[in-house]
Design a protein around this motif. Structure first.
Motif, short mmCIF file in Angstrom:
data_model
loop_
_atom_site.label_atom_id
_atom_site.label_comp_id
_atom_site.label_asym_id
_atom_site.label_seq_id
_atom_site.Cartn_x
_atom_site.Cartn_y
_atom_site.Cartn_z
N ALA A 87 0.68 -1.31 0.09
CA ALA A 87 0.06 -0.12 -0.01
C ALA A 87 0.93 1.16 0.09
O ALA A 87 0.41 2.20 -0.79
N GLY A 88 1.96 1.21 0.72
CA GLY A 88 2.84 2.29 0.75
C GLY A 88 3.52 2.45 -0.74
O GLY A 88 3.71 3.48 -1.13
N TRP A 89 3.98 1.42 -1.21
CA TRP A 89 4.69 1.51 -2.32
C TRP A 89 3.66 2.10 -3.52
O TRP A 89 3.98 2.82 -4.46
N PHE A 90 2.21 1.68 -3.47
CA PHE A 90 1.19 2.52 -4.29
C PHE A 90 1.22 4.08 -4.11
O PHE A 90 1.06 4.73 -5.17
N GLU A 91 1.23 4.26 -3.05
CA GLU A 91 1.16 5.72 -2.83
C GLU A 91 2.48 6.39 -3.04
O GLU A 91 2.30 7.87 -3.89
N THR A 92 3.66 5.88 -3.06
CA THR A 92 4.60 6.55 -3.80
C THR A 92 4.47 6.59 -5.28
O THR A 92 5.06 7.68 -5.66
N ALA A 93 4.30 5.77 -5.56
CA ALA A 93 3.97 5.59 -7.35
C ALA A 93 3.02 6.76 -7.70
O ALA A 93 3.38 7.54 -8.60
N ARG A 94 2.01 6.74 -6.93
CA ARG A 94 0.96 8.09 -7.22
C ARG A 94 1.44 9.48 -7.01
O ARG A 94 1.28 10.20 -8.03
N ILE A 95 2.10 9.45 -5.96
CA ILE A 95 2.85 10.84 -5.75
C ILE A 95 3.81 11.21 -6.67
O ILE A 95 3.81 12.29 -7.26
N ARG A 96 4.73 10.26 -7.01
CA ARG A 96 5.60 10.60 -7.92
C ARG A 96 5.10 10.78 -9.32
O ARG A 96 5.60 11.54 -9.90
N ALA A 97 4.18 10.17 -9.79
CA ALA A 97 3.51 10.23 -10.87
C ALA A 97 2.73 11.68 -11.18
O ALA A 97 3.01 12.33 -11.99
N MET A 98 2.20 12.03 -10.19
CA MET A 98 1.77 13.36 -10.11
C MET A 98 2.78 14.53 -10.03
O MET A 98 2.75 15.61 -10.71
N GLU A 99 3.86 14.25 -9.34
CA GLU A 99 5.08 15.26 -9.30
C GLU A 99 5.66 15.27 -10.84
O GLU A 99 5.78 16.28 -11.17
N SER A 100 5.65 14.02 -11.52
CA SER A 100 6.21 14.13 -13.01
C SER A 100 5.28 14.83 -13.93
O SER A 100 5.80 15.41 -14.97
N LEU A 101 4.01 15.13 -13.43
CA LEU A 101 3.13 15.95 -14.19
C LEU A 101 2.94 17.21 -13.92
O LEU A 101 2.28 18.17 -14.36
N GLY A 102 4.19 17.67 -12.79
CA GLY A 102 4.21 19.04 -12.62
C GLY A 102 3.26 19.55 -11.51
O GLY A 102 2.89 20.78 -11.11
N ALA A 103 2.70 18.69 -10.62
CA ALA A 103 1.88 18.69 -9.43
C ALA A 103 2.30 19.07 -8.07
O ALA A 103 1.50 19.00 -7.24
N GLU A 104 3.70 19.43 -8.11
CA GLU A 104 4.50 19.14 -6.80
C GLU A 104 3.61 20.09 -5.91
O GLU A 104 3.33 20.14 -4.78
N GLY A 105 3.34 21.58 -6.56
CA GLY A 105 2.79 22.66 -5.60
C GLY A 105 1.31 22.42 -5.27
O GLY A 105 0.83 23.01 -4.13
N GLU A 106 0.80 21.35 -5.97
CA GLU A 106 -0.39 21.08 -5.49
C GLU A 106 -0.77 19.67 -4.72
O GLU A 106 -2.04 19.57 -4.37
N LEU A 107 0.05 19.13 -4.42
CA LEU A 107 0.10 17.77 -3.58
C LEU A 107 -0.56 17.77 -2.38
O LEU A 107 -1.43 17.06 -1.94
#
Length: 133
Positions: A28-48
């Motif tokens: 479950a933690g690995w899924f969270e890491t993948a979700r967050i990193r995918a969003m960051e890769s799309l430029g959503a760092e400031g939105e997280l």
């Protein structure tokens, strides 16, 4: 955008049970890491910080073991009005081991509940995963 986000995970010994299987909580933690990193890769760092997890479902498809890398691939990110549905497939040595689906809800910046997803982010998500592979 058709490129899928992929993350390589090296299982750690403390994430195992007594016979070398990876604990479900770690997955479950690995899924969270993948979700967050995918969003960051799309430029959503400031939105997280404006996104919260509303639900998560994990289908365990096979055993995941210590000693071999795991690949987490975000296969789809589907925008709603104020939410995202994120699908992620995990594989180890070419075998599907777990599939996760999470729904994340966008919060109003002033703390007043849910808010529509910013148009800029919606545009970045347009076509995610379509035609990939």
């Amino acid at each position: 955008m058709s490129q899928l986000f992929t993350l390589t995970i090296t299982p750690r010994f403390y994430e195992t049970d007594g016979v070398g299987h990876i604990n479900n909580v770690s997955i479950a933690g690995w899924f969270e890491t993948a979700r967050i990193r995918a969003m960051e890769s799309l430029g959503a760092e400031g939105e997280l910080m404006h996104w919260v997890l509303a639900s998560i479902k994990i289908d365990f498809q096979g055993e995941t073991f210590y000693g071999e890398e795991v690949t987490a691939t975000v296969t789809a990110i589907t925008p709603g009005n104020s939410s995202l549905t994120v699908d992620c497939q995990m594989t180890q040595q070419g075998r599907n081991t777990a599939f996760g689906r999470a729904v994340m809800v966008h919060l109003d910046r002033d703390g007043g509940g849910t808010a529509p997803m910013p148009q800029e982010m919606r545009e970045r998500l347009s076509g995610y995963g379509k035609g990939a592979g």
